[in-house]
Design a protein around this motif. Structure first.
Motif, PDB file in Angstrom:
ATOM      1  N   TYR A   1      33.333 -58.655  28.622  1.00 20.59           N
ATOM      2  CA  TYR A   1      31.718 -59.564  29.365  1.00 20.59           C
ATOM      3  C   TYR A   1      32.029 -60.821  29.910  1.00 20.59           C
ATOM      4  O   TYR A   1      30.449 -60.881  30.059  1.00 20.59           O
ATOM      5  N   VAL A   2      32.743 -60.899  30.200  1.00 19.37           N
ATOM      6  CA  VAL A   2      33.396 -61.840  31.430  1.00 19.37           C
ATOM      7  C   VAL A   2      33.572 -60.815  32.531  1.00 19.37           C
ATOM      8  O   VAL A   2      34.508 -60.229  32.843  1.00 19.37           O
ATOM      9  N   PRO A   3      33.150 -61.131  33.247  1.00 18.06           N
ATOM     10  CA  PRO A   3      32.669 -60.146  34.712  1.00 18.06           C
ATOM     11  C   PRO A   3      34.203 -61.056  35.794  1.00 18.06           C
ATOM     12  O   PRO A   3      34.166 -62.120  35.619  1.00 18.06           O
ATOM     13  N   MET A   4      34.188 -59.822  36.633  1.00 21.07           N
ATOM     14  CA  MET A   4      35.455 -60.058  36.851  1.00 21.07           C
ATOM     15  C   MET A   4      34.468 -61.057  38.882  1.00 21.07           C
ATOM     16  O   MET A   4      33.777 -60.952  38.778  1.00 21.07           O
ATOM     17  N   PRO A   5      35.063 -62.577  38.884  1.00 20.42           N
ATOM     18  CA  PRO A   5      34.116 -63.191  40.071  1.00 20.42           C
ATOM     19  C   PRO A   5      34.157 -62.905  41.872  1.00 20.42           C
ATOM     20  O   PRO A   5      35.392 -62.081  41.855  1.00 20.42           O
ATOM     21  N   GLU A   6      33.232 -63.108  42.272  1.00 26.61           N
ATOM     22  CA  GLU A   6      33.604 -62.710  43.027  1.00 26.61           C
ATOM     23  C   GLU A   6      34.514 -63.946  43.949  1.00 26.61           C
ATOM     24  O   GLU A   6      34.644 -65.264  44.205  1.00 26.61           O
ATOM     25  N   ARG A   7      35.683 -63.462  44.368  1.00 23.64           N
ATOM     26  CA  ARG A   7      36.637 -64.422  45.081  1.00 23.64           C
ATOM     27  C   ARG A   7      36.560 -64.504  46.350  1.00 23.64           C
ATOM     28  O   ARG A   7      36.383 -63.652  47.938  1.00 23.64           O
ATOM     29  N   TYR A   8      36.432 -65.533  47.149  1.00 24.78           N
ATOM     30  CA  TYR A   8      36.219 -66.314  48.748  1.00 24.78           C
ATOM     31  C   TYR A   8      37.596 -65.819  50.235  1.00 24.78           C
ATOM     32  O   TYR A   8      38.006 -66.906  49.478  1.00 24.78           O
ATOM     33  N   LEU A   9      38.331 -64.560  49.307  1.00 23.74           N
ATOM     34  CA  LEU A   9      39.454 -64.479  50.208  1.00 23.74           C
ATOM     35  C   LEU A   9      39.448 -65.227  51.826  1.00 23.74           C
ATOM     36  O   LEU A   9      40.467 -65.485  51.821  1.00 23.74           O
TER      37      LEU A   9
END
Ligand SMILES: Nc1nc2c(ncn2[C@@H]2O[C@H](COP(=O)(O)OP(=O)(O)OP(=O)(O)O)[C@@H](O)[C@H]2O)c(=O)[nH]1
Ligand SMILES: [Mg+2]
Length: 390
Positions: free
Chosen positions: A198-206
């Motif tokens: 249910y908890v999606p992989m968030p966008e990471r600002y790499l």
């Protein structure tokens, strides 16, 4: 040092338990580590090790003791369990910008309580978009009661802008799972499956310039000063130059660890300990920000949209006026400031208002940043920065 290096094999997410006092957050956290230790993808952390004070962790480069780490089949998690309610709120609003998802623990015996509602409200305000409900103590109550509580929780979530109808609600018993009862061990597995799904992989600002809000500062004899926290954006490697905003020093990173394991590169979302060259311990404090040099300019004035909590939500029962001087919790910082409510001049509990804030000291700010307003040890408002003045 002969420590095994951290190997990044699975995506990393930050989650935490929230919920009313005594509903079983710490017991469930311990149970999760036990279940996963038996699966071979984590190590068991007993209750009394989760519940101890941060100072006791000041040995080696380690991270805030409230965190435990574990892996499911598909993910690596850092999980934070806050000890008491006051600490919880403070950590949640100052650190929760970092939470990718939360497990809301609700006792099936007691149902939703004031802090259940307050945590849901704060989670929404600070941008925790995904909540999974653990209907705990399901071993002790009856199914009819559990069904009522489930309905009540779904309504509460809907009222705060979550998809209450579709949020996973899993009946669990942290206590029985901890005792090894197979029925309830399976319930904790089901909860973890729900979190994975249910908890999606968030966008990471790499690609963004590095930024880490400092949660804790430690000294390692013979090596120097270490700051810990979750990387908000960008990446960091030993040898990189950084600015410590608040301490006003520029320095070099000489070591990097996560959960006691050395790492070659820290990324947005990671919980890390950063060893800084030649920085005296008392120069750095919780609330400071470690950032790529020149990437952030701290400011004192900003405009914001703020929700003023009602008395029922644990907030004030009386309005605030221009000139009001509460504390602002921004990332990990706690800064005094003065509120200007413009034309209206007043904000009543339960209202969402625009305000201009003048902070007592320069702080890294940017549009979209969430923050909390506190007064006398309680949360009275939750807001978002709209614009920053030079
Ligand atoms: N029957 C039953 N009791 C439980 C369960 N989980 C926790 N408890 C009991 O509930 C009490 C509180 O548990 P904690 O895990 O300390 O609760 P908490 O939410 O961490 O409490 P705070 O950190 O003080 O907010 C303890 O006495 C636990 O043994 C459960 O699944 N079933
Ligand atoms: Mg606890």
């Amino acid at each position: 040092m002969s420590k095994t290096a951290y190997v990044r094999t699975k995506p990393h997410l930050n989650i935490g338990t929230m919920g009313h006092v005594d509903h079983g957050k710490t017991t469930l956290t311990a149970a999760i580590t036990k279940v996963l230790a038996e699966r071979g993808t984590g190590s068991f952390v007993p209750f009394d090790r989760i519940d101890r004070a941060p100072e006791e962790a000041a040995r080696g480069i380690t991270i805030n003791i409230a965190h435990v780490e574990y892996e499911t089949d598909t993910r690596h998690y850092a999980h934070v369990d806050m000890p008491g309610h006051a600490d919880y709120v403070k950590n949640m609003v100052t650190g929760a910008a970092q939470l990718d998802g939360a497990i809301l623990v609700v006792s099936a015996l007691d149902g939703i309580m004031p802090q259940t509602a307050e945590h849901v409200l704060l989670a929404r305000q600070v941008g925790v978009d995904h909540i999974v409900v653990a209907l705990n103590k399901a071993d002790a109550g009856d199914e009819e009661l559990a069904e009522l509580v489930e309905l009540e929780v779904r309504e509460l979530l809907t009222a705060h802008g979550y998809p209450g109808g579709s949020v996973p609600v899993v009946r669990v018993s942290g206590l029985k799972a901890l005792e090894g009862d197979p029925r309830w061990t399976a319930s904790v597995e089901a909860l973890l499956d729900a979190v994975d799904a249910y908890v999606p992989m968030p966008e990471r600002y790499l690609d963004a310039p590095f930024l880490l809000p400092v949660e804790n500062v430690l000294t390692i004899t013979g090596r120097g000063t270490v700051v810990t926290g979750a990387v908000e954006r960008g990446t960091l490697s030993p040898g990189d130059r950084v600015a410590v905003l608040g301490a006003d020093v520029d320095t070099v990173v000489t070591g990097l660890e996560t959960f006691g394991k050395p790492m070659q590169q820290a990324q947005a979302g990671d919980n890390v300990a950063v060893l800084l060259r030649g920085v005296p311990r008392d120069a750095v404090r919780r609330g400071h920000v470690v950032a790529a040099p020149g990437s952030v300019v701290p400011a004192r004035r900003f405009s914001a949209r703020v929700y003023v909590l009602s008395g029922r939500e644990g907030g004030r029962s009386t309005p605030v006026f221009t000139g009001y001087r509460p504390q602002f919790y921004i990332r990990t910082a706690d800064v005094g400031g003065r509120v200007d409510l413009g034309q209206a001049g007043v904000a009543r509990p339960g209202e969402t208002v625009e305000m201009t804030v003048e902070l007592g000291r320069k702080t890294p700010l940017e549009p979209g940043l969430g923050f909390a307003i506190r007064e006398g040890g309680r949360t009275v408002g939750a807001g978002t920065v709209v614009s920053v003045s030079a």
